[in-house]
Design a protein around this motif. Structure first.
Motif, PDB file in Angstrom:
ATOM      1  N   GLU A  28     -20.987  -6.851   8.052  1.00 24.99           N
ATOM      2  CA  GLU A  28     -20.319  -6.350   6.842  1.00 24.99           C
ATOM      3  C   GLU A  28     -19.300  -5.281   7.237  1.00 24.99           C
ATOM      4  O   GLU A  28     -19.555  -4.492   8.154  1.00 24.99           O
ATOM      5  CB  GLU A  28     -21.339  -5.726   5.877  1.00 24.99           C
ATOM      6  N   ILE A  29     -18.158  -5.266   6.560  1.00 20.32           N
ATOM      7  CA  ILE A  29     -17.194  -4.218   6.873  1.00 20.32           C
ATOM      8  C   ILE A  29     -17.006  -3.260   5.701  1.00 20.32           C
ATOM      9  O   ILE A  29     -16.081  -2.478   5.672  1.00 20.32           O
ATOM     10  CB  ILE A  29     -15.835  -4.781   7.341  1.00 20.32           C
ATOM     11  N   SER A  30     -17.929  -3.316   4.731  1.00 16.45           N
ATOM     12  CA  SER A  30     -17.943  -2.272   3.706  1.00 16.45           C
ATOM     13  C   SER A  30     -19.350  -1.704   3.630  1.00 16.45           C
ATOM     14  O   SER A  30     -20.329  -2.417   3.831  1.00 16.45           O
ATOM     15  CB  SER A  30     -17.522  -2.831   2.343  1.00 16.45           C
ATOM     16  N   LYS A  31     -19.429  -0.405   3.371  1.00 16.89           N
ATOM     17  CA  LYS A  31     -20.739   0.246   3.271  1.00 16.89           C
ATOM     18  C   LYS A  31     -21.515  -0.286   2.067  1.00 16.89           C
ATOM     19  O   LYS A  31     -22.730  -0.456   2.115  1.00 16.89           O
ATOM     20  CB  LYS A  31     -20.550   1.766   3.156  1.00 16.89           C
ATOM     21  N   HIS A  73     -24.583   2.288  10.243  1.00 12.67           N
ATOM     22  CA  HIS A  73     -24.943   1.506   9.058  1.00 12.67           C
ATOM     23  C   HIS A  73     -26.272   2.005   8.482  1.00 12.67           C
ATOM     24  O   HIS A  73     -26.524   1.831   7.288  1.00 12.67           O
ATOM     25  CB  HIS A  73     -25.061   0.023   9.411  1.00 12.67           C
ATOM     26  N   TRP A  76     -25.478   4.976   6.320  1.00 12.01           N
ATOM     27  CA  TRP A  76     -24.652   4.441   5.219  1.00 12.01           C
ATOM     28  C   TRP A  76     -25.518   3.689   4.217  1.00 12.01           C
ATOM     29  O   TRP A  76     -25.315   3.799   3.006  1.00 12.01           O
ATOM     30  CB  TRP A  76     -23.578   3.487   5.745  1.00 12.01           C
TER      31      TRP A  76
ATOM     32  N   THR B  36     -19.186  -1.869  15.624  1.00 14.07           N
ATOM     33  CA  THR B  36     -19.191  -0.497  15.107  1.00 14.07           C
ATOM     34  C   THR B  36     -17.792   0.101  14.953  1.00 14.07           C
ATOM     35  O   THR B  36     -17.650   1.167  14.360  1.00 14.07           O
ATOM     36  CB  THR B  36     -20.038   0.426  16.018  1.00 14.07           C
ATOM     37  N   ILE B  39     -15.067  -0.429  10.982  1.00 17.97           N
ATOM     38  CA  ILE B  39     -15.138   0.485   9.834  1.00 17.97           C
ATOM     39  C   ILE B  39     -14.382   1.783  10.144  1.00 17.97           C
ATOM     40  O   ILE B  39     -13.730   2.362   9.267  1.00 17.97           O
ATOM     41  CB  ILE B  39     -16.610   0.724   9.407  1.00 17.97           C
ATOM     42  N   ASN B  42     -10.638   0.839   9.785  1.00 19.24           N
ATOM     43  CA  ASN B  42     -10.242   0.773   8.373  1.00 19.24           C
ATOM     44  C   ASN B  42     -10.108   2.160   7.762  1.00 19.24           C
ATOM     45  O   ASN B  42      -9.199   2.427   6.987  1.00 19.24           O
ATOM     46  CB  ASN B  42     -11.266  -0.048   7.572  1.00 19.24           C
ATOM     47  N   ASP B  43     -11.023   3.048   8.152  1.00 18.65           N
ATOM     48  CA  ASP B  43     -10.977   4.413   7.610  1.00 18.65           C
ATOM     49  C   ASP B  43      -9.734   5.144   8.121  1.00 18.65           C
ATOM     50  O   ASP B  43      -9.058   5.845   7.361  1.00 18.65           O
ATOM     51  CB  ASP B  43     -12.253   5.178   7.993  1.00 18.65           C
ATOM     52  N   GLN B  76     -14.182  -9.226  11.698  1.00 20.02           N
ATOM     53  CA  GLN B  76     -14.436  -8.056  12.555  1.00 20.02           C
ATOM     54  C   GLN B  76     -13.609  -8.150  13.843  1.00 20.02           C
ATOM     55  O   GLN B  76     -12.989  -7.176  14.279  1.00 20.02           O
ATOM     56  CB  GLN B  76     -15.921  -7.969  12.913  1.00 20.02           C
ATOM     57  N   THR B 139     -20.389   5.609  14.242  1.00 14.36           N
ATOM     58  CA  THR B 139     -18.998   5.263  13.939  1.00 14.36           C
ATOM     59  C   THR B 139     -18.137   6.482  13.605  1.00 14.36           C
ATOM     60  O   THR B 139     -16.954   6.518  13.919  1.00 14.36           O
ATOM     61  CB  THR B 139     -18.979   4.220  12.800  1.00 14.36           C
TER      62      THR B 139
END
Lengths: 170, 427
Positions: A28-31, A73, A76, B36, B39, B42-43, B76, B139
Motif C-alpha cells: 500500500e502506498i497510503s497510510k 507502517h 502508521w 519503505t 511513501i 510521495n511526501d 511501488q 520511513t
C-alpha cells in the motif's frame, strides 16, 4: 496530537511488526489503506481485531513491543486507527524511534506499573501528560504512573515529529 | 579511556548533539528499496522538496517484490524508478541488475570501514560486517536522510561477543548466530551494538561475517560489527585499489577504526563453538533455538534457500555439496533464490545451478520475496518451511505457515530427507 482515551490491553511480550501490520499490506502506498488491517495477525487468545480496536486510543502492553521489521507502517497503522500512545515495559529500538519520529508516544514504565495498569481491567481510560511525564487513569481510585521521557524524544513530540524538527534545524 | 569502533565512528560523523543521550550523525550511505521508500518520496513531492542531499551517496534497488507481481507492487517500483532517474541517482538497480539489498550493495563495494549506513530495512545491520555503523530505520528517518543526509541515534552501548574454539563439520556462521540469539533472547541486545570478535570471527570470510551481523537485529541490536581487517581489505580491494598502495596499506589504515584495548563494554560474552551442533528454530521467535537433531523427523513442505542472510555464493556452494547426486524428497518443493545476479552467474559458471536443478530445486531470480511472505514462495496455512532466512515470526512466510530457520547445508539435507535432519548424516 492528543494522548488520552480508552485503552487496548495486549497482554503479551515480543509483539512484532509483522503482527501489527502484516507484510502483505506493505504494497500500500497510503497510510489510510492500512486501517482495516491493524493487528490482524496478532497471536493472542480471544483477541478480535475489529471489535477490540474500535474506539481505543492507547495501547498498554508488555516487553519488546514492535520488534522485527523496521516498517513505519506499524505506527502508521496505529495512527490511522486513532492510537497515538503505546505504554509498554520496553520497546524495540526502531519501532520506538518511528513512534517519536511520527510525533507519537512510546512510553516505558517499570514492570510494577504495567502490572498495576493491567490489574485495572478492561474499561480503562488513560491520560498522558507530557509536561508532567505522568500516565494517569481514573477507575475507582486514581492510578498515577511517572515516566521519564528522553529530552530529545520529547522535543520530537512537541515539534510534531522528526520531519518538522529536522526541517527547522538541519 | 579507550573507544569502541562504534564510538569512533560516531565521533567522526557527529553533526549535532540534541541531548545527552542522542546524537545526529552525518550519513555516508542512504540505501533505498521499493517497500519503505515510496511513501517518503510521495511526501517529499507533496512538500515541494523532491530532491536528494547527494545523489552519489544514495543507493537504490528494487528487491522485495521483483519482477512486480501486481499493479500495487508495479506502482511501488515505478515510484522508486522514476524518482531515482529524476534525481540522477546513478547507483539504481532494476530488473536484470537487481538483487537482495544487503547482498547486492556490499558486492558493489558501497560499504567501507568507518561508514555510517542507514536503510528503511531492519537487516541493514548486515553491513557492520565491514566495520561500519549500519542501522535499520523507518520511513521518516529515511525521508530526512534522503533530504539532509543526517539521522539521529541514541548513543548505543556495545556488547562484546567473543567467539572462540573451532567450528566443527556441518556447522556455520548461521548456527553460531542462532546459538548467540538463543542465549541473548530477542531483546537482549536492544539499544546495543553487538561487536563480534575472537579467533572464529577473524577466520571467517566476509560472507560469513555478514551472516553473523545480519541477525544482530534478531537479538534487538542496533547494529552488528566486526573489526575491518585483511579479509575486509581483500574483499574490497577491487574498489579501493586506487586509494591504497597495496592491501597492507589498507589493512593498516583500517586499524584506526578498531576498538581500543581499554574500550568500555556494557557486557562481554564468550561463546566457545567447538562443540556447537547445527542449530534450528522451533517456535515463532528467533531465540527459540535448539540442536537440529532434537527436531529431526519434522516433516517440511517447502525448503527455501536465499535472502540477505544466506543467499550468497558460499552458501550455495556449501548446500551443493549435500545436494550433488541427490534428489529432494517427494513430499518437498524446494526454491533457490540466489541473492544477486553476480551470485547467480557465478553459481551457473561453477555448475551449482545444475546441481540444484538436478536435485529438483526451482531456481528463481534474486528477490526478497518469500522471506517475508510477499511473493515467490508464500506458504499456505498449515505448511512448514525449512528456510535459510532470518525470521520465523508467526505467519512470516504466509499466514498460518511455520518457518524453521537453519543453515543452507541443513536446509539442503532437509530437502533431501523431506524432514528436518542433522546435515552431518549426509556429509
Amino acid at each position: 496530537m492528543r494522548f488520552n482515551g480508552p485503552v487496548l490491553f495486549l497482554d503479551r511480550s515480543d509483539i512484532n511488526t509483522d503482527e501489527i501490520i502484516p507484510a502483505r499490506y506493505l504494497t500500500e502506498i497510503s497510510k489510510e489503506a492500512l486501517r482495516p488491517h491493524l493487528l490482524e495477525d496478532l497471536s493472542l487468545e480471544e483477541f478480535d481485531p475489529r471489535a477490540d480496536i474500535a474506539g481505543k486510543r492507547v495501547i498498554v502492553t508488555r516487553s519488546n513491543f514492535g520488534c522485527g521489521s523496521s516498517r513505519e507502517h506499524a505506527p502508521w497503522a496505529l495512527e490511522v486507527n486513532g492510537i497515538t500512545v503505546v505504554v509498554a515495559r520496553s520497546f524495540a529500538r526502531i519501532f520506538r524511534q518511528n513512534m517519536f519520529n511520527c510525533g507519537m508516544l512510546a512510553i516505558e514504565l517499570p514492570k510494577k506499573d504495567i502490572d498495576s495498569l493491567f490489574a485495572l481491567g478492561d474499561k480503562v481510560t488513560i491520560a498522558v501528560d507530557i509536561d508532567q511525564e505522568t500516565v494517569i487513569t481514573k477507575v475507582a481510585t486514581e492510578v498515577c504512573c511517572k515516566f521519564t521521557l528522553n529530552s530529545f524524544d520529547k522535543a520530537l513530540v512537541q515539534a510534531g515529529g522528526w520531519l518538522a524538527y529536522a526541517d527547522k534545524k538541519y | 579511556m579507550g573507544k569502541t569502533i562504534t564510538e569512533k565512528i560516531f565521533a567522526a560523523h557527529r553533526r549535532d548533539v540534541p541531548s545527552d543521550n542522542n546524537v545526529v550523525l552525518d550519513i555516508d550511505v542512504v540505501m533505498c528499496h521499493e517497500i519503505t521508500t515510496p511513501i517518503a518520496i510521495n511526501d517529499l513531492m507533496e512538500r515541494g522538496m523532491d530532491r536528494v542531499f547527494d545523489p552519489q551517496k544514495i543507493k537504490v534497488v528494487i528487491d522485495h517484490v521483483t519482477p512486480s507481481k501486481d499493479s500495487k507492487t508495479a506502482t511501488q517500483a515505478k515510484i522508486l524508478r522514476d524518482w531515482a532517474r529524476r534525481n540522477r541517482i546513478k547507483d539504481f538497480f532494476d530488473i536484470g541488475a537487481n538483487g537482495v539489498c544487503h547482498a547486492l550493495f556490499p558486492e558493489k563495494g558501497f560499504i567501507r570501514p568507518g561508514y555510517t549506513v542507514i536503510m528503511g530495512d531492519s537487516h541493514t545491520c548486515t553491513h557492520g560486517a565491514f566495520g561500519a555503523f549500519a542501522a535499520g530505520i523507518g520511513t521518516t528517518d529515511l525521508e530526512v536522510g534522503i533530504l539532509k543526509g543526517v539521522c539521529s541515534f541514541r548513543l548505543p552501548e556495545t556488547m562484546k561477543i567473543v567467539i572462540t574454539g573451532k567450528l566443527g563439520k556441518g556447522v556455520y556462521a548461521k548456527d553460531v548466530i542462532l546459538r548467540i540469539i538463543k542465549e541473548l533472547t530477542v531483546n537482549g541486545a536492544t539499544d546495543k551494538v553487538m561487536e563480534f570478535c575472537g579467533p572464529v570471527v577473524d577466520a571467517m570470510s566476509m560472507e560469513a561475517r555478514m551472516t553473523l551481523c545480519n541477525m544482530a537485529i534478531e537479538a534487538g541490536a542496533t547494529c552488528g560489527v566486526c573489526m575491518p581487517d585483511r579479509v575486509t581489505a581483500e574483499y574490497l580491494w577491487p574498489f579501493i585499489k586506487e586509494q591504497y598502495a597495496d592491501v597492507d596499506a589498507a589493512v593498516n589504515d583500517f586499524k584506526k577504526w578498531h576498538s581500543d584495548a581499554d574500550a568500555r563494554y556494557v557486557a562481554e560474552k564468550i561463546f566457545d563453538v567447538s562443540n556447537l551442533n547445527p542449530q534450528v528454530t522451533y517456535g515463532f521467535k528467533p531465540d527459540e533455538v535448539k540442536d537440529i537433531a532434537d527436531m529431526a523427523g519434522t516433516r517440511v513442505d517447502q525448503v527455501y534457500m536465499g535472502s540477505c542472510t544466506n543467499g550468497r555464493i558460499e552458501d550455495l556452494r556449501a548446500a551443493a555439496t549435500v545436494l550433488k547426486g541427490r534428489r529432494i524428497a517427494d513430499n518437498v518443493r524446494a526454491i533457490l533464490s540466489p541473492a544477486t545476479p553476480q551470485v547467480f552467474t557465478q553459481a551457473l559458471e561453477e555448475g551449482l545451478i545444475k546441481i540444484f536443478m538436478d536435485a529438483g530445486f526451482c531456481v528463481t531470480n534474486p528477490t526478497c520475496g518469500a522471506c517475508l511472505g510477499m511473493s515467490n514462495g508464500v506458504l499456505a496455512a498449515g505448511e512448514v518451511c525449512a528456510s535459510t532466512t532470518n525470521r520465523n515470526f508467526n505467519g512470516r512466510m504466509g499466514k498460518g505457515g511455520m518457518v524453521h530457520l537453519m543453515s543452507p547445508v541443513s536446509a539442503a539435507a532437509t530437502a533431501v530427507r523431506g524432514a528436518i535432519v542433522d546435515p552431518r548424516e549426509m556429509m
